[in-house]
Design a protein around this motif. Sequence first.
Motif, PDB file in Angstrom:
ATOM      1  N   LEU A   1       0.837  -1.201   0.000  1.00 35.56           N
ATOM      2  CA  LEU A   1       0.000   0.000   0.000  1.00 35.56           C
ATOM      3  C   LEU A   1       0.871   1.250   0.000  1.00 35.56           C
ATOM      4  CD1 LEU A   1      -2.909   1.126   0.229  1.00 35.56           C
ATOM      5  CD2 LEU A   1      -2.670   1.002   2.718  1.00 35.56           C
ATOM      6  N   GLY A   2       0.805   2.019  -1.052  1.00 39.30           N
ATOM      7  CA  GLY A   2       1.502   3.310  -1.102  1.00 39.30           C
ATOM      8  C   GLY A   2       2.949   3.238  -1.551  1.00 39.30           C
ATOM      9  N   ASP A   3       3.665   2.212  -1.088  1.00 38.69           N
ATOM     10  CA  ASP A   3       5.053   2.028  -1.521  1.00 38.69           C
ATOM     11  C   ASP A   3       5.374   0.531  -1.481  1.00 38.69           C
ATOM     12  OD1 ASP A   3       5.581   1.253   1.110  1.00 38.69           O
ATOM     13  OD2 ASP A   3       6.187   3.272   1.702  1.00 38.69           O
TER      14      ASP A   3
ATOM     15  N   GLU B   1      -2.313   2.370  -4.789  1.00 31.25           N
ATOM     16  CA  GLU B   1      -2.147   3.764  -4.374  1.00 31.25           C
ATOM     17  C   GLU B   1      -3.009   4.010  -3.157  1.00 31.25           C
ATOM     18  OE1 GLU B   1      -2.873   6.728  -7.341  1.00 31.25           O
ATOM     19  OE2 GLU B   1      -1.176   6.057  -8.557  1.00 31.25           O
ATOM     20  N   LYS B   2      -2.514   4.850  -2.256  1.00 26.12           N
ATOM     21  CA  LYS B   2      -3.336   5.205  -1.103  1.00 26.12           C
ATOM     22  C   LYS B   2      -4.534   5.999  -1.589  1.00 26.12           C
ATOM     23  CE  LYS B   2       0.053   5.236   2.563  1.00 26.12           C
ATOM     24  NZ  LYS B   2       0.989   6.040   3.331  1.00 26.12           N
ATOM     25  N   GLN B   3      -5.662   5.815  -1.002  1.00 26.63           N
ATOM     26  CA  GLN B   3      -6.885   6.582  -1.298  1.00 26.63           C
ATOM     27  C   GLN B   3      -7.381   6.466  -2.728  1.00 26.63           C
ATOM     28  OE1 GLN B   3      -7.722   7.803   1.492  1.00 26.63           O
ATOM     29  NE2 GLN B   3      -5.808   8.265   2.538  1.00 26.63           N
TER      30      GLN B   3
ATOM     31  N   ARG C   1       1.378   3.890 -16.672  1.00 29.90           N
ATOM     32  CA  ARG C   1       1.698   5.200 -16.078  1.00 29.90           C
ATOM     33  C   ARG C   1       2.498   4.951 -14.804  1.00 29.90           C
ATOM     34  NH1 ARG C   1      -2.020   7.306 -12.332  1.00 29.90           N
ATOM     35  NH2 ARG C   1      -3.941   6.122 -12.041  1.00 29.90           N
ATOM     36  N   ASN C   2       3.781   4.829 -15.014  1.00 31.90           N
ATOM     37  CA  ASN C   2       4.694   4.485 -13.925  1.00 31.90           C
ATOM     38  C   ASN C   2       4.715   5.583 -12.863  1.00 31.90           C
ATOM     39  OD1 ASN C   2       6.734   3.673 -12.297  1.00 31.90           O
ATOM     40  ND2 ASN C   2       8.255   3.415 -13.933  1.00 31.90           N
ATOM     41  N   PRO C   3       4.289   5.274 -11.639  1.00 33.32           N
ATOM     42  CA  PRO C   3       4.269   6.307 -10.601  1.00 33.32           C
ATOM     43  C   PRO C   3       5.614   6.437  -9.886  1.00 33.32           C
ATOM     44  CG  PRO C   3       3.316   4.295  -9.763  1.00 33.32           C
ATOM     45  CD  PRO C   3       3.774   3.987 -11.167  1.00 33.32           C
ATOM     46  N   GLY C   4       6.586   5.616 -10.253  1.00 30.14           N
ATOM     47  CA  GLY C   4       7.916   5.697  -9.629  1.00 30.14           C
ATOM     48  C   GLY C   4       7.903   5.361  -8.150  1.00 30.14           C
ATOM     49  N   LEU C   5       7.133   4.362  -7.773  1.00 30.97           N
ATOM     50  CA  LEU C   5       7.020   4.023  -6.351  1.00 30.97           C
ATOM     51  C   LEU C   5       8.009   2.949  -5.902  1.00 30.97           C
ATOM     52  CD1 LEU C   5       3.111   3.818  -6.002  1.00 30.97           C
ATOM     53  CD2 LEU C   5       4.607   5.635  -5.173  1.00 30.97           C
ATOM     54  N   SER C   6       8.662   2.290  -6.866  1.00 31.87           N
ATOM     55  CA  SER C   6       9.516   1.167  -6.481  1.00 31.87           C
ATOM     56  C   SER C   6      10.609   0.942  -7.511  1.00 31.87           C
ATOM     57  CB  SER C   6       8.654  -0.096  -6.391  1.00 31.87           C
ATOM     58  OG  SER C   6       9.474  -1.233  -6.308  1.00 31.87           O
ATOM     59  N   ALA C   7      11.679   0.299  -7.060  1.00 33.34           N
ATOM     60  CA  ALA C   7      12.773  -0.039  -7.984  1.00 33.34           C
ATOM     61  C   ALA C   7      12.456  -1.319  -8.756  1.00 33.34           C
ATOM     62  CB  ALA C   7      14.069  -0.209  -7.202  1.00 33.34           C
ATOM     63  N   TRP C   8      11.424  -2.067  -8.360  1.00 29.75           N
ATOM     64  CA  TRP C   8      11.032  -3.228  -9.157  1.00 29.75           C
ATOM     65  C   TRP C   8      10.670  -2.742 -10.557  1.00 29.75           C
ATOM     66  CZ3 TRP C   8       7.057  -4.130  -4.811  1.00 29.75           C
ATOM     67  CH2 TRP C   8       7.673  -4.778  -3.740  1.00 29.75           C
ATOM     68  N   GLU C   9      10.722  -3.638 -11.517  1.00 23.97           N
ATOM     69  CA  GLU C   9      10.428  -3.198 -12.889  1.00 23.97           C
ATOM     70  C   GLU C   9       8.932  -2.962 -13.070  1.00 23.97           C
ATOM     71  OE1 GLU C   9      10.618  -4.704 -17.468  1.00 23.97           O
ATOM     72  OE2 GLU C   9      11.995  -5.669 -16.075  1.00 23.97           O
TER      73      GLU C   9
ATOM     74  N   TRP D   1      -3.644  -0.796 -13.200  1.00 28.41           N
ATOM     75  CA  TRP D   1      -5.099  -0.934 -13.315  1.00 28.41           C
ATOM     76  C   TRP D   1      -5.716   0.268 -12.609  1.00 28.41           C
ATOM     77  CZ3 TRP D   1      -8.831  -4.023 -15.501  1.00 28.41           C
ATOM     78  CH2 TRP D   1     -10.136  -3.920 -14.984  1.00 28.41           C
ATOM     79  N   THR D   2      -6.477   1.061 -13.362  1.00 26.53           N
ATOM     80  CA  THR D   2      -7.118   2.228 -12.768  1.00 26.53           C
ATOM     81  C   THR D   2      -8.600   1.943 -12.615  1.00 26.53           C
ATOM     82  OG1 THR D   2      -5.530   3.539 -14.000  1.00 26.53           O
ATOM     83  CG2 THR D   2      -7.323   4.740 -12.962  1.00 26.53           C
ATOM     84  N   GLY D   3      -9.040   1.861 -11.380  1.00 24.44           N
ATOM     85  CA  GLY D   3     -10.446   1.605 -11.102  1.00 24.44           C
ATOM     86  C   GLY D   3     -11.284   2.841 -11.407  1.00 24.44           C
TER      87      GLY D   3
END
Length: 273
Positions: free
Chosen positions: A168-170, A207-209, A257-265, A270-272
């Motif tokens: 969640l979030g990161d 993503e949070k919220q 749309r990469n949010p840049g939250l992690s170093a994983w590839e 999925w946008t609800g």
Amino acid sequence: MEINPLEVIRSRKSSRTYTDRILEPEVKVRLLNTLSVHSTGLFGESLRLELVERQPGEERKMKFDYGYITNHHAYLLGKTKKSPDARMSYGYLMEKMVLEATRLGLSSCWMGYFDPDFFTEIHLSQDEIIPAIVIVGYAVEKQPVKERMIRIAIKASQRKSWDNLFFLGDNKAPLTPETAGQYAEVLEMTRLAPSSGNTQPWRIIREKQSDTFHFYKKVINSSYEERGMHDVDLGICMSHFEIACHHLSLLGKWEKRNPGLSAWEYKMSWTGE
Ligand SMILES: Cc1cc2nc3c(=O)[nH]c(=O)nc-3n(C[C@H](O)[C@H](O)[C@H](O)COP(=O)(O)O)c2cc1C
């Protein structure tokens, strides 16, 4: 009566020992029909999967089944143009066929290690690949010891726990079934997806919220990664996610749309709605 797709997901497991029984004509018609209806990949591109059959007991053996996948004689496969996301999109579409085959009472096994020369009816140009195939058929009722040993060796019946897969979030804070709310069942269905060597290389950050979920690849096994299997795995888990969302009337769409939250590839979101 229509079988609940979540039950289909729960009931599927790989089978490696088949009987001589050829596909029932009615089953074959329904499978071919689904193959013609589902011909669009994750990015809206056209992708054609086919059913190829051999005579049971036919002499020509396939290399790379290592003798532990026995009596296979029907296959789902297709060719796709090489591109960074081709394997993922193939996995996404093919898994829909795997679940349809399961719904029709067939057993199956994804095969990343297979012999492309076995399929003389498929002609590949230089820029085309067959990322993986799926064996379909009627499995023997009782798994032989050899097959049970394989399942034990790769821990095929166990899946990683939620805290290893969903965040969640990161990429640190776990997403629990409680905090996932109405997506808890969707993520559980995603967790049950098959993967090469049961490596489960997918990681999902919500993503949070918001009802946006970002899908990442974490390399677990370098030889599967080199063969592109982890990308196929990612597509498979996306298929499970989408099917569960549709069943639970949770609308949304796939986008990059990469949010840049992690170093994983980063692979897809999925946008609800
Ligand atoms: C992309 C992919 C490739 C696979 N390749 C092979 C293979 O070459 N040989 C094999 O025996 N199983 C193969 N499998 C099956 C996995 O080992 C199996 O899905 C995993 O252990 C989980 O078990 P389950 O399908 O029974 O849930 C593959 C699975 C996937 C998704």
